[in-house]
Design a protein around this motif. Structure first.
Motif, PDB file in Angstrom:
ATOM      1  N   ASP A 168      -8.679  -5.396   2.328  1.00 28.94           N
ATOM      2  CA  ASP A 168      -7.686  -4.330   2.180  1.00 28.94           C
ATOM      3  C   ASP A 168      -6.172  -4.468   2.443  1.00 28.94           C
ATOM      4  OD1 ASP A 168      -8.212  -0.902   1.433  1.00 28.94           O
ATOM      5  OD2 ASP A 168      -6.125  -1.705   2.090  1.00 28.94           O
ATOM      6  N   PRO A 169      -5.260  -4.392   1.696  1.00 36.28           N
ATOM      7  CA  PRO A 169      -3.872  -4.766   2.091  1.00 36.28           C
ATOM      8  C   PRO A 169      -3.103  -3.732   3.194  1.00 36.28           C
ATOM      9  CG  PRO A 169      -3.755  -3.720   0.017  1.00 36.28           C
ATOM     10  CD  PRO A 169      -5.230  -4.099   0.404  1.00 36.28           C
ATOM     11  N   ALA A 170      -3.805  -2.734   3.391  1.00 38.16           N
ATOM     12  CA  ALA A 170      -3.424  -1.515   4.352  1.00 38.16           C
ATOM     13  C   ALA A 170      -3.724  -1.648   5.792  1.00 38.16           C
ATOM     14  CB  ALA A 170      -3.672  -0.051   3.572  1.00 38.16           C
ATOM     15  N   LYS A 171      -2.684  -2.013   6.460  1.00 38.56           N
ATOM     16  CA  LYS A 171      -3.286  -2.424   8.022  1.00 38.56           C
ATOM     17  C   LYS A 171      -3.699  -1.184   8.606  1.00 38.56           C
ATOM     18  CE  LYS A 171      -1.264  -4.365  12.332  1.00 38.56           C
ATOM     19  NZ  LYS A 171      -0.071  -4.971  12.970  1.00 38.56           N
ATOM     20  N   ALA A 172      -3.062  -0.093   8.573  1.00 36.03           N
ATOM     21  CA  ALA A 172      -3.387   1.345   9.008  1.00 36.03           C
ATOM     22  C   ALA A 172      -4.809   1.570   8.694  1.00 36.03           C
ATOM     23  CB  ALA A 172      -2.592   2.299   8.742  1.00 36.03           C
ATOM     24  N   PRO A 222       0.726  -1.220   0.029  1.00 34.66           N
ATOM     25  CA  PRO A 222       0.020   0.048   0.162  1.00 34.66           C
ATOM     26  C   PRO A 222       0.834   1.197  -0.004  1.00 34.66           C
ATOM     27  CG  PRO A 222      -0.518  -1.467   1.890  1.00 34.66           C
ATOM     28  CD  PRO A 222       0.494  -1.842   1.205  1.00 34.66           C
ATOM     29  N   ASP A 223       0.493   2.325  -0.646  1.00 38.07           N
ATOM     30  CA  ASP A 223       0.831   3.684  -0.498  1.00 38.07           C
ATOM     31  C   ASP A 223       0.815   4.063   0.796  1.00 38.07           C
ATOM     32  OD1 ASP A 223       1.053   3.356  -3.155  1.00 38.07           O
ATOM     33  OD2 ASP A 223      -0.598   4.398  -3.641  1.00 38.07           O
ATOM     34  N   ASN A 224       1.539   5.116   1.323  1.00 35.46           N
ATOM     35  CA  ASN A 224       2.021   5.790   2.366  1.00 35.46           C
ATOM     36  C   ASN A 224       0.551   6.234   2.909  1.00 35.46           C
ATOM     37  OD1 ASN A 224       3.867   5.751   4.187  1.00 35.46           O
ATOM     38  ND2 ASN A 224       4.779   7.541   3.903  1.00 35.46           N
ATOM     39  N   GLN A 255       5.318  18.383  11.253  1.00 32.33           N
ATOM     40  CA  GLN A 255       5.486  17.222  10.581  1.00 32.33           C
ATOM     41  C   GLN A 255       5.165  17.047   9.162  1.00 32.33           C
ATOM     42  OE1 GLN A 255       4.072  13.542  11.997  1.00 32.33           O
ATOM     43  NE2 GLN A 255       5.766  12.252  10.954  1.00 32.33           N
ATOM     44  N   VAL A 256       6.058  16.887   8.331  1.00 35.34           N
ATOM     45  CA  VAL A 256       5.670  16.763   6.699  1.00 35.34           C
ATOM     46  C   VAL A 256       5.716  15.272   6.353  1.00 35.34           C
ATOM     47  CG1 VAL A 256       6.162  17.645   4.592  1.00 35.34           C
ATOM     48  CG2 VAL A 256       6.668  18.924   6.420  1.00 35.34           C
ATOM     49  N   LEU A 257       4.630  14.620   5.754  1.00 41.36           N
ATOM     50  CA  LEU A 257       4.637  13.458   5.190  1.00 41.36           C
ATOM     51  C   LEU A 257       4.211  13.292   3.765  1.00 41.36           C
ATOM     52  CD1 LEU A 257       2.780  11.540   8.244  1.00 41.36           C
ATOM     53  CD2 LEU A 257       5.201  11.381   7.711  1.00 41.36           C
ATOM     54  N   MET A 258       5.021  12.264   3.180  1.00 41.76           N
ATOM     55  CA  MET A 258       4.789  12.263   1.684  1.00 41.76           C
ATOM     56  C   MET A 258       4.043  10.799   1.293  1.00 41.76           C
ATOM     57  SD  MET A 258       7.759  14.639  -0.028  1.00 41.76           S
ATOM     58  CE  MET A 258       7.828  16.417   0.421  1.00 41.76           C
ATOM     59  N   SER A 259       3.497  10.717   0.198  1.00 47.15           N
ATOM     60  CA  SER A 259       2.737   9.491  -0.186  1.00 47.15           C
ATOM     61  C   SER A 259       2.906   9.702  -1.842  1.00 47.15           C
ATOM     62  CB  SER A 259       1.503   9.231   0.247  1.00 47.15           C
ATOM     63  OG  SER A 259       0.922   8.019  -0.336  1.00 47.15           O
ATOM     64  N   ASP A 260       3.785   8.480  -2.180  1.00 47.94           N
ATOM     65  CA  ASP A 260       4.038   8.504  -3.917  1.00 47.94           C
ATOM     66  C   ASP A 260       3.285   7.171  -4.042  1.00 47.94           C
ATOM     67  OD1 ASP A 260       6.178  10.286  -4.277  1.00 47.94           O
ATOM     68  OD2 ASP A 260       7.468   9.128  -2.967  1.00 47.94           O
ATOM     69  N   GLY A 299       1.831  12.979  -3.078  1.00 47.66           N
ATOM     70  CA  GLY A 299       0.693  13.990  -2.215  1.00 47.66           C
ATOM     71  C   GLY A 299       1.733  14.293  -1.111  1.00 47.66           C
ATOM     72  N   THR A 300       1.457  15.666  -0.436  1.00 48.16           N
ATOM     73  CA  THR A 300       2.224  16.238   0.374  1.00 48.16           C
ATOM     74  C   THR A 300       1.357  16.678   1.693  1.00 48.16           C
ATOM     75  OG1 THR A 300       3.957  16.984  -0.971  1.00 48.16           O
ATOM     76  CG2 THR A 300       3.814  18.120   1.136  1.00 48.16           C
ATOM     77  N   TYR A 301       1.646  16.327   2.838  1.00 56.31           N
ATOM     78  CA  TYR A 301       0.898  16.339   3.958  1.00 56.31           C
ATOM     79  C   TYR A 301       1.616  17.119   5.082  1.00 56.31           C
ATOM     80  CZ  TYR A 301      -1.561  13.132   1.062  1.00 56.31           C
ATOM     81  OH  TYR A 301      -2.041  12.287   0.194  1.00 56.31           O
ATOM     82  N   ILE A 302       1.483  18.483   5.445  1.00 59.87           N
ATOM     83  CA  ILE A 302       1.705  19.116   6.537  1.00 59.87           C
ATOM     84  C   ILE A 302       1.157  19.396   7.558  1.00 59.87           C
ATOM     85  CG2 ILE A 302       3.055  21.440   7.282  1.00 59.87           C
ATOM     86  CD1 ILE A 302       3.573  21.751   4.329  1.00 59.87           C
ATOM     87  N   PHE A 303       1.404  18.771   8.868  1.00 57.14           N
ATOM     88  CA  PHE A 303       0.488  18.781   9.943  1.00 57.14           C
ATOM     89  C   PHE A 303       0.787  20.010  10.751  1.00 57.14           C
ATOM     90  CE2 PHE A 303       0.451  14.535   8.653  1.00 57.14           C
ATOM     91  CZ  PHE A 303      -0.774  13.973   9.150  1.00 57.14           C
TER      92      PHE A 303
END
Length: 254
Positions: free
Chosen positions: A78-82, A15-17, A205-210, A197-201
């Motif tokens: 779904d393969p994404a546990k989270a 799964p993607d981030n 914290q900055v997280l990205m998902s490709d 995707g870029t996510y700024i909390f």
């Protein structure tokens, strides 16, 4: 990704981030906004008289819970546990049978209808993954059972809208605070399209998902369904996204 276990081939989807990182999965629903597209699928389940439904790529469980609220028996995979952890924490989630894995994961399922909403079909970018998914769904359907799913029409070139200007948003997420987010296209090498995707909390914290999606032509999808034993009944436009999406109706023959 493919793993060999004896003679069996098991397809492993990574799964993607945005789906697998716990902090991103927790904000997914808030960023996704109103899901009026799911009302169409609820109506389809009613139209087809389905009582048992398999929700492939169920994510955070929004659609699965809509169905159980209407008295249907639902399995979400779904393969994404989270994402599944978010789904399991929602009110009424105990009424859904959740499976961490994919439709090739061994399970005793017999359903009237299988669905893939939210263009989840495009996440299967290799033919191995896609064929394995089609076969897995086929074996879960009762004879006469339906498989209904959507995928973007490549002719529309929807990826042209995947840029920071068009997708930038600031969302106030309950219990988390504001999250600034946007999507930017990173590569177009048809039939594959990649984006980040870029996510700024609020805490900095900055997280990205490709992500990479596969844009299949209508004829390619139909040929894959037929090759895996389905009969294709019709292909509709998504009523809320005319000229942008294909909605496939196929069934397992009696």
């Amino acid at each position: 990704m493919e793993a060999q276990h004896g003679r069996a081939r098991i397809v492993v989807n990574v799964p993607d981030n945005i789906f697998e990182h716990p902090r991103l999965a927790a904000i997914y629903d808030a960023l996704d906004g109103q899901r009026s597209d799911l009302d169409v699928y609820v109506a389809i389940a009613e139209q087809l008289g389905a009582r048992r439904v398999l929700d492939v790529g169920c994510g955070t469980g929004t659609f699965a819970l809509l169905l159980v609220d209407r008295g249907l028996e639902v399995t979400g995979v779904d393969p994404a546990k989270a994402s599944l952890e978010v789904a399991r924490a929602k009110p009424g989630a105990e009424r859904v049978h959740w499976i961490h894995g994919n439709v090739t994961t061994p399970a005793s399922l017999v359903v009237d209808l299988a669905t893939m909403t939210g263009n989840a079909a495009q996440a299967f970018i290799t033919e191995l993954e896609w064929d394995a998914t089609l076969r897995g769904v086929y074996h879960a359907l009762r004879p006469g059972g339906y498989f209904v799913f959507e995928t973007r029409d490549p002719a529309y070139q929807g990826w042209r809208e995947w840029n920071r200007r068009a997708t930038h948003q600031v969302t106030d997420v309950s219990g988390i605070g504001t999250v600034e987010s946007w999507v930017e296209l990173t590569e177009v090498s048809l039939p594959l399209v990649s984006f980040r995707g870029t996510y700024i909390f609020a805490d900095g914290q900055v997280l990205m998902s490709d992500s990479t999606l596969r844009f299949r032509e209508r004829e390619e999808v139909e040929a894959g369904l037929v090759a895996n034993g389905y009969l294709v009944d019709e292909v509709r436009e998504a009523p809320d996204r005319p000229s942008r999406e294909f909605v496939f109706f196929a069934h397992r023959p009696h």
